[in-house]
Write a protein that holds these residues in place. Structure first.
Motif, PDB file in Angstrom:
ATOM      1  N   GLN A 210      10.865  40.931 -16.244  1.00 24.37           N
ATOM      2  CA  GLN A 210       9.745  40.777 -17.178  1.00 24.37           C
ATOM      3  C   GLN A 210       9.757  41.885 -18.240  1.00 24.37           C
ATOM      4  O   GLN A 210       9.565  41.615 -19.425  1.00 24.37           O
ATOM      5  CB  GLN A 210       8.425  40.774 -16.415  1.00 24.37           C
ATOM      6  N   LYS A 211       9.993  43.117 -17.832  1.00 29.36           N
ATOM      7  CA  LYS A 211      10.025  44.231 -18.791  1.00 29.36           C
ATOM      8  C   LYS A 211      11.216  44.089 -19.757  1.00 29.36           C
ATOM      9  O   LYS A 211      11.089  44.367 -20.951  1.00 29.36           O
ATOM     10  CB  LYS A 211      10.124  45.578 -18.060  1.00 29.36           C
ATOM     11  N   ALA A 212      12.368  43.662 -19.245  1.00 27.93           N
ATOM     12  CA  ALA A 212      13.533  43.465 -20.111  1.00 27.93           C
ATOM     13  C   ALA A 212      13.241  42.370 -21.144  1.00 27.93           C
ATOM     14  O   ALA A 212      13.564  42.513 -22.321  1.00 27.93           O
ATOM     15  CB  ALA A 212      14.759  43.106 -19.276  1.00 27.93           C
ATOM     16  N   HIS A 213      12.592  41.309 -20.682  1.00 29.94           N
ATOM     17  CA  HIS A 213      12.226  40.214 -21.590  1.00 29.94           C
ATOM     18  C   HIS A 213      11.243  40.720 -22.656  1.00 29.94           C
ATOM     19  O   HIS A 213      11.417  40.420 -23.843  1.00 29.94           O
ATOM     20  CB  HIS A 213      11.613  39.050 -20.805  1.00 29.94           C
ATOM     21  N   GLN A 214      10.248  41.461 -22.231  1.00 29.71           N
ATOM     22  CA  GLN A 214       9.264  42.000 -23.179  1.00 29.71           C
ATOM     23  C   GLN A 214       9.918  42.933 -24.189  1.00 29.71           C
ATOM     24  O   GLN A 214       9.556  42.931 -25.365  1.00 29.71           O
ATOM     25  CB  GLN A 214       8.141  42.723 -22.429  1.00 29.71           C
ATOM     26  N   MET A 215      10.892  43.712 -23.728  1.00 31.60           N
ATOM     27  CA  MET A 215      11.572  44.637 -24.633  1.00 31.60           C
ATOM     28  C   MET A 215      12.342  43.851 -25.720  1.00 31.60           C
ATOM     29  O   MET A 215      12.272  44.183 -26.903  1.00 31.60           O
ATOM     30  CB  MET A 215      12.543  45.540 -23.862  1.00 31.60           C
ATOM     31  N   ILE A 216      13.052  42.809 -25.311  1.00 35.63           N
ATOM     32  CA  ILE A 216      13.795  41.984 -26.276  1.00 35.63           C
ATOM     33  C   ILE A 216      12.820  41.291 -27.227  1.00 35.63           C
ATOM     34  O   ILE A 216      13.026  41.276 -28.448  1.00 35.63           O
ATOM     35  CB  ILE A 216      14.672  40.944 -25.540  1.00 35.63           C
TER      36      ILE A 216
ATOM     37  N   ILE B 246      20.161  35.658 -24.039  1.00 30.10           N
ATOM     38  CA  ILE B 246      18.948  36.395 -23.656  1.00 30.10           C
ATOM     39  C   ILE B 246      19.020  36.798 -22.187  1.00 30.10           C
ATOM     40  O   ILE B 246      18.706  37.936 -21.823  1.00 30.10           O
ATOM     41  CB  ILE B 246      17.681  35.572 -23.976  1.00 30.10           C
ATOM     42  N   ASP B 247      19.459  35.874 -21.327  1.00 38.43           N
ATOM     43  CA  ASP B 247      19.581  36.189 -19.902  1.00 38.43           C
ATOM     44  C   ASP B 247      20.627  37.277 -19.659  1.00 38.43           C
ATOM     45  O   ASP B 247      20.428  38.165 -18.817  1.00 38.43           O
ATOM     46  CB  ASP B 247      19.916  34.925 -19.094  1.00 38.43           C
ATOM     47  N   ARG B 248      21.734  37.225 -20.388  1.00 34.48           N
ATOM     48  CA  ARG B 248      22.757  38.271 -20.248  1.00 34.48           C
ATOM     49  C   ARG B 248      22.197  39.626 -20.674  1.00 34.48           C
ATOM     50  O   ARG B 248      22.423  40.649 -20.009  1.00 34.48           O
ATOM     51  CB  ARG B 248      23.988  37.932 -21.085  1.00 34.48           C
ATOM     52  N   ALA B 249      21.457  39.633 -21.790  1.00 31.26           N
ATOM     53  CA  ALA B 249      20.877  40.889 -22.277  1.00 31.26           C
ATOM     54  C   ALA B 249      19.860  41.433 -21.273  1.00 31.26           C
ATOM     55  O   ALA B 249      19.839  42.640 -20.994  1.00 31.26           O
ATOM     56  CB  ALA B 249      20.219  40.675 -23.637  1.00 31.26           C
ATOM     57  N   LYS B 250      19.041  40.559 -20.731  1.00 32.64           N
ATOM     58  CA  LYS B 250      18.060  41.020 -19.730  1.00 32.64           C
ATOM     59  C   LYS B 250      18.770  41.614 -18.523  1.00 32.64           C
ATOM     60  O   LYS B 250      18.381  42.669 -18.021  1.00 32.64           O
ATOM     61  CB  LYS B 250      17.151  39.855 -19.293  1.00 32.64           C
ATOM     62  N   GLY B 251      19.825  40.958 -18.071  1.00 33.24           N
ATOM     63  CA  GLY B 251      20.581  41.460 -16.923  1.00 33.24           C
ATOM     64  C   GLY B 251      21.177  42.836 -17.189  1.00 33.24           C
ATOM     65  O   GLY B 251      21.113  43.726 -16.331  1.00 33.24           O
TER      66      GLY B 251
END
Length: 191
Positions: free
Chosen positions: A159-165, A143-148
């Motif tokens: 926060q937006k990347a996390h919300q998108m996932i 999840i952290d890799r995807a957010k990055g």
């Protein structure tokens, strides 16, 4: 003789008769299935859910094999050995939920059997929780890799990347890990 309804199955695995002073079991509460190491696995397969009591004079490779087998089958294990041999058992790196009992003649075995059973349940619960935590840690890495990658590629905040996932996972009825892994795979190809 009539047995009580709440009897327990015990697999008594012997090194050889007379090597270890063997405590007696109450025949009204315990069904004993005697065996040697040679036929232990066959007896254990036929007595699922039994408590294994291993009568062994000292630690050896055979004890380690029984410990590993009982661990793999989630069978409670009580190792009965003479008091003078217990120090050698402490060299064992992991009992994997097994319990060691010093051999004491005429001791009531019921509390020891209960302790072995409870120890197996506690050990299995700890292992399950550890596996769950390890999986959560692995999932978090993805999840952290995807957010990055989303932050780098699309200029999103964390926060937006996390919300998108999270929202994609909910809409697709998948876990965040599954979506994150797919995002990492797809965005890594695009680089």
């Amino acid at each position: 003789m009539m047995r009580a309804e709440n009897t327990r199955d015990v697999i008594a695995c012997h090194y050889s008769m007379g090597e270890v002073d063997e405590p007696s079991f109450d025949p009204n509460t315990t069904n004993i299935h005697n065996c040697t190491l040679g036929n232990f696995e066959l007896v254990a397969q036929n007595q699922q859910g039994a408590v294994v009591v291993l009568f062994w004079p000292s630690f050896s490779a055979e004890v380690s094999l029984v410990i590993d087998y009982c661990h793999s089958q989630s069978l409670p294990l009580l190792i009965v050995t003479s008091l003078s041999k217990i120090s050698s058992f402490s060299q064992l790196a992991s009992l994997k939920g097994a319990v060691i009992q010093p051999s004491i003649v005429n001791e009531d075995m019921d509390p020891w059997l209960e302790y072995a059973y409870a120890s197996r349940q506690e050990f299995d619960a700890i292992e399950k929780k550890l596996h769950q935590l390890e999986q959560e840690a692995k999932n978090k890495v993805w999840i952290d890799r995807a957010k990055g990658l989303l932050m780098d590629k699309h200029g999103l905040t964390e926060q937006k990347a996390h919300q998108m996932i999270q929202s994609t996972a909910m809409n697709a009825n998948q876990s965040m890990y599954q979506i994150a892994k797919r995002v990492v795979e797809e965005l890594s190809k695009a680089r």
